[in-house]
Design an enzyme around this catalytic site. Structure first.
Site, PDB file in Angstrom:
ATOM      1  N   SER A 230       7.488  13.286   7.238  1.00  0.00           N
ATOM      2  CA  SER A 230       6.972  14.334   7.373  1.00  0.00           C
ATOM      3  C   SER A 230       7.983  14.716   8.571  1.00  0.00           C
ATOM      4  O   SER A 230       9.087  14.853   8.143  1.00  0.00           O
ATOM      5  CB  SER A 230       5.752  14.407   7.089  1.00  0.00           C
ATOM      6  N   ASP A 453       5.133  13.941  -4.313  1.00  0.00           N
ATOM      7  CA  ASP A 453       4.887  14.765  -3.224  1.00  0.00           C
ATOM      8  C   ASP A 453       4.515  15.997  -3.292  1.00  0.00           C
ATOM      9  O   ASP A 453       5.538  17.052  -3.209  1.00  0.00           O
ATOM     10  CB  ASP A 453       5.787  13.790  -1.879  1.00  0.00           C
ATOM     11  N   HIS A 482       0.972  11.324   0.536  1.00  0.00           N
ATOM     12  CA  HIS A 482       2.298  12.157   1.187  1.00  0.00           C
ATOM     13  C   HIS A 482       2.289  10.966   2.465  1.00  0.00           C
ATOM     14  O   HIS A 482       1.496  10.754   3.794  1.00  0.00           O
ATOM     15  CB  HIS A 482       1.501  13.646   2.070  1.00  0.00           C
TER      16      HIS A 482
END
Length: 526
Positions: A230, A453, A482
């Site tokens: 991320s 995602d 995710h």
């Protein structure tokens, strides 16, 4: 992708003029020299690993230490802050052949994202079956980035006041509600400045990348093996641009779009649009299991059940703690991870049938987590606000998000309230670095992404691949969790292991079928 089509339907909402100079920045030579000096000092000192602060909860293989980094890399011999680091040594045990000793490959440093998340306890992941091969070859290293947890923690408000529950979450907020939230955003930005002072400006992604190079040196590594998830992919990409010759291997899991024009205002608009698609996926899954949950046998009927619960909670919060905002927060988490789907749907089902207990357990605030939550929110806000220009006029935010909410109502306004302090931010804004490497400048790196995602939309992975020459993208098709590395998909994990353990990469694009959907579970069953 459905989210991409949805986003196109929003028209030109992204074509917003930001209060900014040109959107590409270059690393400052003084700060580059400061990073080199700080890294040299860190290599000489090393890290004195020992007992972890929470030793009573840590397995014996986990050890902790600290590394000092400059608050300001333009003054590397000035004020220092300490980053807390965790490590589990390589086991050197082949999980498939107990007689074989696995040679070590140095340290694998991990960051879980955020901004504001701590990776301190990442080394414990080596105990999971999916990670044992990697743990056999690498010292697993995690840390709390600057501002997070014990690493010179930031704060913007008294943690006692952080959880504001129960609270509302109007999909189409009134003008009076908007004025209230604007006032809150201004107060929050002032609180960040008051509680953090002049140091506030130094909590940003470029300094996170520089800290990573100091950590590399402190670990005694000439070249970095890094895995970021991320937000960790963003400052990992900054690292790759700033220090390409210091890279051994890098994994970017669920990539942030690093285009300077996207950071961060437009990325958040993209995210809101993508969550609408993932929310639809979740409702379709619930509808396929109407025999279990009784929330409706179409996505539309499930939406009406959700809206019914939200309206009921607005009138009478569940357990005095869970209002519409807390309900939305729980279902937003399910948008990140589909393994949350069964028990979140079960809680909604039970609530509508008269039993609020599960919903309160899942969605209610946890007072004991207030300090950690407030700190994480403060770091998130500081980093994103410091990193880039943001619109400074409320009218711009209102215009863009009103348009977007017409087609993506689920997350749009809550995303606005999360980021709105950046409109009134008291510290100087940086210009985002133009992430880019040419052929041969950087060793081949591995990018991994789920096609649906929502938190980091798939276009970000494609953009990162375009910008990092010789990089390879592995896509989990028709999936939306995710963070996919080391998870439920054996195909994905095969590519991860081959790269980290052997340096092998597929062709420029590779794809895996989606992992299995979660199984429906009735309330009380997991």
């Amino acid at each position: 992708m459905r989210a991409a089509a949805l986003y196109s339907a929003a028209g030109s909402l992204l074509l917003t003029t930001l209060a900014a100079a040109p959107a590409t920045g270059a690393p400052d030579a003084v700060e580059s020299a400061g990073t080199a000096l700080a890294a040299a000092h860190a290599r000489a000192r090393g890290i004195d690993f020992g007992t972890c602060p929470d030793a009573e909860d840590m397995p014996g293989t986990m050890e902790c230490g600290t590394v000092s980094v400059p608050l300001d890399y333009a003054h590397p011999d000035g004020k220092q802050i300490k980053l807390t680091v965790g490590r589990a040594r390589a086991t050197h045990k082949d999980p498939h052949n107990s007689k074989r000793r696995v040679p070590g490959q140095g340290s694998l440093v991990y960051n879980p994202g955020g901004p504001g998340a701590s990776g301190l306890y990442f080394p414990l992941i080596g105990m999971l079956p999916e990670w044992k091969r990697i743990a056999s070859a690498y010292d697993l290293v995690g840390y709390a980035p600057r501002g997070v947890d014990k690493s010179a923690p930031l704060s913007c408000e008294d943690p006692k006041h952080f959880f504001k529950a129960p609270s509302q979450s109007p999909t189409y907020p009134s003008e009076s509600y908007k004025k209230e939230r604007v006032a809150e955003a201004k107060a929050y930005a002032r609180g960040c400045a008051k509680r953090s002072g002049s140091k506030l400006r130094f909590y940003n992604s470029l300094n996170n990348a520089r800290d990573l190079d100091v950590l590399r040196a402190a670990l005694g590594e000439d070249k970095l093996t890094f895995m970021g998830a991320s937000y960790g992919t963003y400052f990992g990409a900054l690292y790759a641009t700033l220090f390409p010759s210091h890279v051994r291997r890098m994994v970017f899991d669920s990539a942030v779009n690093p285009d300077p024009e996207q950071v961060w205002y437009r990325n958040n608009l993209d995210q809101s649009a993508a969550f609408e698609g993932r929310w639809a996926d979740y409702r379709e899954w619930i509808a396929r299991h109407d025999d279990v949950y009784g929330l409706g046998d179409t996505a539309g009927k499930v939406l009406r059940s959700y809206e019914k619960a939200s309206a009921r909670l607005a009138e009478k919060p569940a357990g005095g703690k869970v209002g519409p905002a807390q309900l939305q927060g729980a279902f937003l988490s399910a948008g990140y991870y589909d393994d949350y789907w069964p028990h979140t749907a079960a809680a909604l089902s039970a609530y509508l049938k008269g039993n609020p207990k599960l919903l309160v357990q899942q969605a209610g605030p946890t007072p004991g987590a207030a300090v950690e939550a407030e700190n994480g929110n403060a770091v998130y806000t500081a980093v994103e606000c410091n990193d880039a220009p943001w619109p400074t006029e409320w009218s711009v935010w209102d215009r863009d998000n009103t348009r977007l909410a017409r087609v993506a109502p689920f997350e749009t306004w809550d995303n606005v309230w999360m980021n709105l302090p950046c409109a009134y931010w008291p510290a100087p804004r940086q210009q985002p670095l133009d992430v880019r490497t040419g052929p041969g400048e950087l060793p081949p790196v591995l990018i991994m992404a789920a096609e649906r995602d929502a938190a980091t939309p798939y276009d970000g992975a494609l953009e990162l691949q375009r910008r990092l020459a010789d990089s390879v993208l592995v896509t989990e098709r028709d999936a939306g969790t995710h963070g996919i590395a080391g998870g439920a998909n054996k195909c994905v994990n095969g590519y991860l292991d081959a790269y980290l353990l052997e340096g092998r990469l597929p062709e420029r694009h590779a794809a895996c079928a989606p992992h299995a959907e979660p199984k429906a579970a009735r309330p009380g069953r997991r």
